[in-house]
Scaffold this active site. Structure first.
Site, PDB file in Angstrom:
ATOM      1  N   HIS A  25       5.627   2.002  12.446  1.00 32.93           N
ATOM      2  CA  HIS A  25       6.660   2.671  13.256  1.00 32.93           C
ATOM      3  C   HIS A  25       6.353   2.468  14.737  1.00 32.93           C
ATOM      4  O   HIS A  25       5.203   2.607  15.145  1.00 32.93           O
ATOM      5  CB  HIS A  25       6.677   4.182  13.012  1.00 32.93           C
ATOM      6  CG  HIS A  25       6.919   4.594  11.600  1.00 32.93           C
ATOM      7  ND1 HIS A  25       8.156   4.528  11.004  1.00 32.93           N
ATOM      8  CD2 HIS A  25       6.082   5.094  10.656  1.00 32.93           C
ATOM      9  CE1 HIS A  25       8.062   4.973   9.756  1.00 32.93           C
ATOM     10  NE2 HIS A  25       6.818   5.313   9.519  1.00 32.93           N
ATOM     11  N   HIS A  52       1.710   0.737   2.122  1.00 26.90           N
ATOM     12  CA  HIS A  52       1.936   2.187   1.985  1.00 26.90           C
ATOM     13  C   HIS A  52       3.201   2.374   1.161  1.00 26.90           C
ATOM     14  O   HIS A  52       4.233   1.790   1.457  1.00 26.90           O
ATOM     15  CB  HIS A  52       2.079   2.779   3.392  1.00 26.90           C
ATOM     16  CG  HIS A  52       2.323   4.253   3.452  1.00 26.90           C
ATOM     17  ND1 HIS A  52       2.016   5.117   2.434  1.00 26.90           N
ATOM     18  CD2 HIS A  52       2.823   5.034   4.449  1.00 26.90           C
ATOM     19  CE1 HIS A  52       2.326   6.355   2.805  1.00 26.90           C
ATOM     20  NE2 HIS A  52       2.834   6.332   4.016  1.00 26.90           N
ATOM     21  N   HIS A  70      -1.898   7.422   5.535  1.00 24.07           N
ATOM     22  CA  HIS A  70      -1.326   8.715   5.419  1.00 24.07           C
ATOM     23  C   HIS A  70      -1.299   9.302   3.992  1.00 24.07           C
ATOM     24  O   HIS A  70      -1.410  10.512   3.800  1.00 24.07           O
ATOM     25  CB  HIS A  70       0.113   8.564   5.990  1.00 24.07           C
ATOM     26  CG  HIS A  70       1.058   9.658   5.760  1.00 24.07           C
ATOM     27  ND1 HIS A  70       2.365   9.496   5.419  1.00 24.07           N
ATOM     28  CD2 HIS A  70       0.877  11.009   5.815  1.00 24.07           C
ATOM     29  CE1 HIS A  70       2.981  10.647   5.307  1.00 24.07           C
ATOM     30  NE2 HIS A  70       2.123  11.579   5.538  1.00 24.07           N
ATOM     31  N   HIS A 130      12.353  13.982   7.389  1.00 23.28           N
ATOM     32  CA  HIS A 130      11.878  15.068   6.530  1.00 23.28           C
ATOM     33  C   HIS A 130      11.377  16.293   7.315  1.00 23.28           C
ATOM     34  O   HIS A 130      10.259  16.773   7.149  1.00 23.28           O
ATOM     35  CB  HIS A 130      10.897  14.607   5.437  1.00 23.28           C
ATOM     36  CG  HIS A 130       9.622  13.930   5.864  1.00 23.28           C
ATOM     37  ND1 HIS A 130       8.742  14.480   6.741  1.00 23.28           N
ATOM     38  CD2 HIS A 130       9.079  12.744   5.487  1.00 23.28           C
ATOM     39  CE1 HIS A 130       7.708  13.671   6.885  1.00 23.28           C
ATOM     40  NE2 HIS A 130       7.897  12.618   6.153  1.00 23.28           N
ATOM     41  N   TYR A 163       3.569  12.222  16.620  1.00 24.69           N
ATOM     42  CA  TYR A 163       3.360  11.614  15.303  1.00 24.69           C
ATOM     43  C   TYR A 163       2.027  12.065  14.717  1.00 24.69           C
ATOM     44  O   TYR A 163       1.940  12.479  13.558  1.00 24.69           O
ATOM     45  CB  TYR A 163       3.412  10.081  15.397  1.00 24.69           C
ATOM     46  CG  TYR A 163       3.492   9.433  14.041  1.00 24.69           C
ATOM     47  CD1 TYR A 163       4.725   9.188  13.443  1.00 24.69           C
ATOM     48  CD2 TYR A 163       2.349   9.101  13.338  1.00 24.69           C
ATOM     49  CE1 TYR A 163       4.809   8.629  12.183  1.00 24.69           C
ATOM     50  CE2 TYR A 163       2.416   8.539  12.080  1.00 24.69           C
ATOM     51  CZ  TYR A 163       3.655   8.297  11.505  1.00 24.69           C
ATOM     52  OH  TYR A 163       3.727   7.748  10.259  1.00 24.69           O
ATOM     53  N   ASP A 216       1.145   3.449   8.665  1.00 22.85           N
ATOM     54  CA  ASP A 216       1.498   4.603   9.508  1.00 22.85           C
ATOM     55  C   ASP A 216       0.499   4.847  10.649  1.00 22.85           C
ATOM     56  O   ASP A 216       0.866   5.417  11.684  1.00 22.85           O
ATOM     57  CB  ASP A 216       1.584   5.880   8.660  1.00 22.85           C
ATOM     58  CG  ASP A 216       2.896   5.999   7.894  1.00 22.85           C
ATOM     59  OD1 ASP A 216       3.861   5.291   8.237  1.00 22.85           O
ATOM     60  OD2 ASP A 216       2.955   6.810   6.950  1.00 22.85           O
ATOM     61  N   GLU A 225       5.111   5.053   0.733  1.00 26.71           N
ATOM     62  CA  GLU A 225       6.135   6.022   1.124  1.00 26.71           C
ATOM     63  C   GLU A 225       7.460   5.279   1.330  1.00 26.71           C
ATOM     64  O   GLU A 225       7.485   4.134   1.780  1.00 26.71           O
ATOM     65  CB  GLU A 225       5.736   6.796   2.389  1.00 26.71           C
ATOM     66  CG  GLU A 225       6.634   8.007   2.608  1.00 26.71           C
ATOM     67  CD  GLU A 225       6.066   9.025   3.609  1.00 26.71           C
ATOM     68  OE1 GLU A 225       5.062   8.733   4.267  1.00 26.71           O
ATOM     69  OE2 GLU A 225       6.659  10.123   3.713  1.00 26.71           O
ATOM     70  N   ASP A 231       9.899   5.171   3.370  1.00 29.67           N
ATOM     71  CA  ASP A 231      10.356   4.534   4.609  1.00 29.67           C
ATOM     72  C   ASP A 231       9.834   3.099   4.705  1.00 29.67           C
ATOM     73  O   ASP A 231      10.292   2.324   5.534  1.00 29.67           O
ATOM     74  CB  ASP A 231       9.995   5.363   5.852  1.00 29.67           C
ATOM     75  CG  ASP A 231       8.568   5.875   5.871  1.00 29.67           C
ATOM     76  OD1 ASP A 231       7.937   5.938   4.797  1.00 29.67           O
ATOM     77  OD2 ASP A 231       8.082   6.201   6.957  1.00 29.67           O
TER      78      ASP A 231
HETATM   79 FE   LIG Z   1       3.749   7.728   5.490  1.00 31.56          FE
HETATM   80 FE   LIG Z   2       5.924   5.871   7.637  1.00 32.25          FE
END
Ligand SMILES: [Fe+2]
Ligand SMILES: [Fe+2]
Ligand SMILES: [Zn+2]
Lengths: 52, 404
Positions: B228, B82, B148, B28, B195, B167, B84, B86
């Site tokens: 990640h 989370h 996040h 993104h 990051y 995250d 999100e 991903d």
């Molecule tokens: Fe995130």
């Molecule tokens: Fe993430």
């Protein structure tokens, strides 16, 4: 005093604590918080807060 | 030869079952030069538990890695730390394949997953501090709102003392190795900073709260498993120190000079400013925007003390590449920067005024009036640019005498 919650992220504005990091003294009612103050956690404006 | 996708044991009864995305370069709008991983973890307790899912297209990779340990239908619980995409993209497919007894998320996660997948997913919301009994072990949940997203939470497995941090403490770095001490320090340090700069910089206040919650919990952390990049087994104390530093807006005698140019005049100005910065003892990083990505600018700004932005005027506006970076940086809310605007023009010359207003909007303290040059800089113009660089260097030396 009435607490207010940020609809976007869930941050709670507690008048007893204010938001001293961003210039709002402890003891400031939500109505008296400056109009350009934003949620310290997610950045949205005052108009996106509701009574907790 | 077909590649065999297997799980990697990371602690007693805990397996990494995530996906490696070697190819992604645009996350993104964030330049992920080294790819990334979407980490998911399988806890082989009496109640078999999956922590997080992965990005949609990696569903089969996740399922193959799980299958190397256990029949996926034996999974009892799924935890979504989370929402999100991903980490949740293939959650509906995983849920359909596994048919878990329950899916857990934070209260905000419950809302967010509902708003992503609508009727498709049956989720149970947990409270901050709630403990889930896994039979022979326990999993605790801690809300980390806005680290996040509003839904973010972390999970802690008590037996092997493992923190699943979503995250937080992550980075975009694809690798065949799973642990921090198996990777080169420099690229890892760079990607950790990148990051933080691009994902977490605007969230300093909630990050401070989350760090205080973790360090004040009295829990021991043997292993930190982010969503990640590498798992922290050896260097977590250093990571914690860096997060404290960044959340506190740590700055140095570094100045980032960002600009774009039409006919080389703004470039010449940038070069003269760099000269002034260097001779004044500041570290100058020059970033021409035809070849610098906004996410790399953000990384440089993370520990910089000053930001100088230059743009020519084009059709009464600043250059679109410069507007892009200013919009992006304003959203990242870097605190405590000093700076200035500069730029060349032909006849109307609005760019420096617009840049100065953009710096004001970012709450950057401007140390001098913008330097504005018509057509081609004269020797005096170049001197004015050098002087601007020198002024910034002096201010940085006063503010951070021992942080070269
Ligand atoms: Fe995130
Ligand atoms: Fe993430
Ligand atoms: Zn908020």
């Amino acid at each position: 005093m009435q607490k207010f919650v940020c609809d976007a992220c869930g941050y709670i504005y507690d008048p007893e604590q204010g938001d001293p990091d961003n210039g709002v003294e402890p003891g400031t009612a939500f109505a008296d918080v400056p109009a350009d103050w934003v949620c310290p956690d997610c950045g949205v404006g005052k108009d996106e807060f509701s009574p907790a | 030869m077909t590649q065999k996708l297997t799980a990697v044991k990371v602690a007693d009864g805990v397996y990494w079952v995530g996906a490696i995305d070697w190819e992604i370069r645009n996350f993104h709008g964030y330049l992920t030069s080294r790819g990334t991983t979407y980490n998911a973890f399988l806890i082989m307790a009496e109640k078999v538990t999956l922590i997080d899912a992965v990005k949609g297209p990696f569903f089969e990779e996740l399922m193959a890695r799980i299958s190397s340990v256990i029949d996926p239908s034996k999974i009892d619980y799924i935890v979504s730390n989370h929402s999100e995409m991903d980490h949740s993209g293939c959650l509906p497919e995983v849920a359909a394949a596994v048919r878990p007894e329950k899916i857990f998320a934070s209260q905000q996660g419950l809302k967010a997953l509902g708003e992503h997948f609508h009727e498709g997913l049956d989720v149970v919301g947990v409270q901050d501090g709630q403990v889930l009994d896994l039979g022979n072990d326990k999993l605790s949940f801690f809300e980390t709102r806005m680290c996040h997203w509003p839904d973010s939470m972390v999970s802690y497995l008590h037996g092997p003392e493992v923190l699943f941090s979503q995250d937080a403490f992550g980075m975009h770095l694809a690798s065949a190795e799973r642990f921090d001490d198996e990777l080169d320090d420099r690229p890892m340090a760079r990607e950790l900073a990148k990051y933080y700069a691009n994902i977490l910089m605007p969230l300093a206040a909630p990050i401070k709260k989350a760090l205080a919650k973790l360090t004040g919990s009295g829990l021991a952390f043997k292993l930190i498993c982010p969503d990640h990049g590498p798992i922290w087994r050896s260097h977590f104390p250093r990571v914690l120190e860096l997060y404290q530093r960044w959340a506190g807006s740590f700055r140095t005698r570094k100045a980032v000079v960002v600009y774009d140019t039409m006919w080389q005049s703004t470039r010449k100005m940038a070069e003269a400013i760099r000269d002034g910065l260097s001779s004044g003892g500041a570290k100058a990083v020059v970033m021409p925007l035809d070849s610098s990505h906004r996410s790399d600018v953000a990384t440089e700004v993370l520990e910089a003390g000053a930001l100088l932005v230059g743009s020519p005027t084009i059709n009464n506006q600043m250059f679109p590449t410069v507007a892009d970076v200013m919009c992006y940086l304003q959203g990242l809310r870097p605190a405590g920067l000093i700076g200035a605007a500069f730029g060349s023009y032909g006849w109307s010359g609005e760019s420096t005024k617009l840049l100065s207003a953009a710096l004001d909007a970012m709450k950057v303290e401007q140390v001098a009036e913008p330097v504005r040059v018509k057509y081609i800089p004269t020797a005096e113009d170049m001197e004015a640019c050098r002087e601007l660089g020198a002024t910034v260097a002096r201010r940085l030396a006063q503010a951070y005498p021992d942080r070269a």
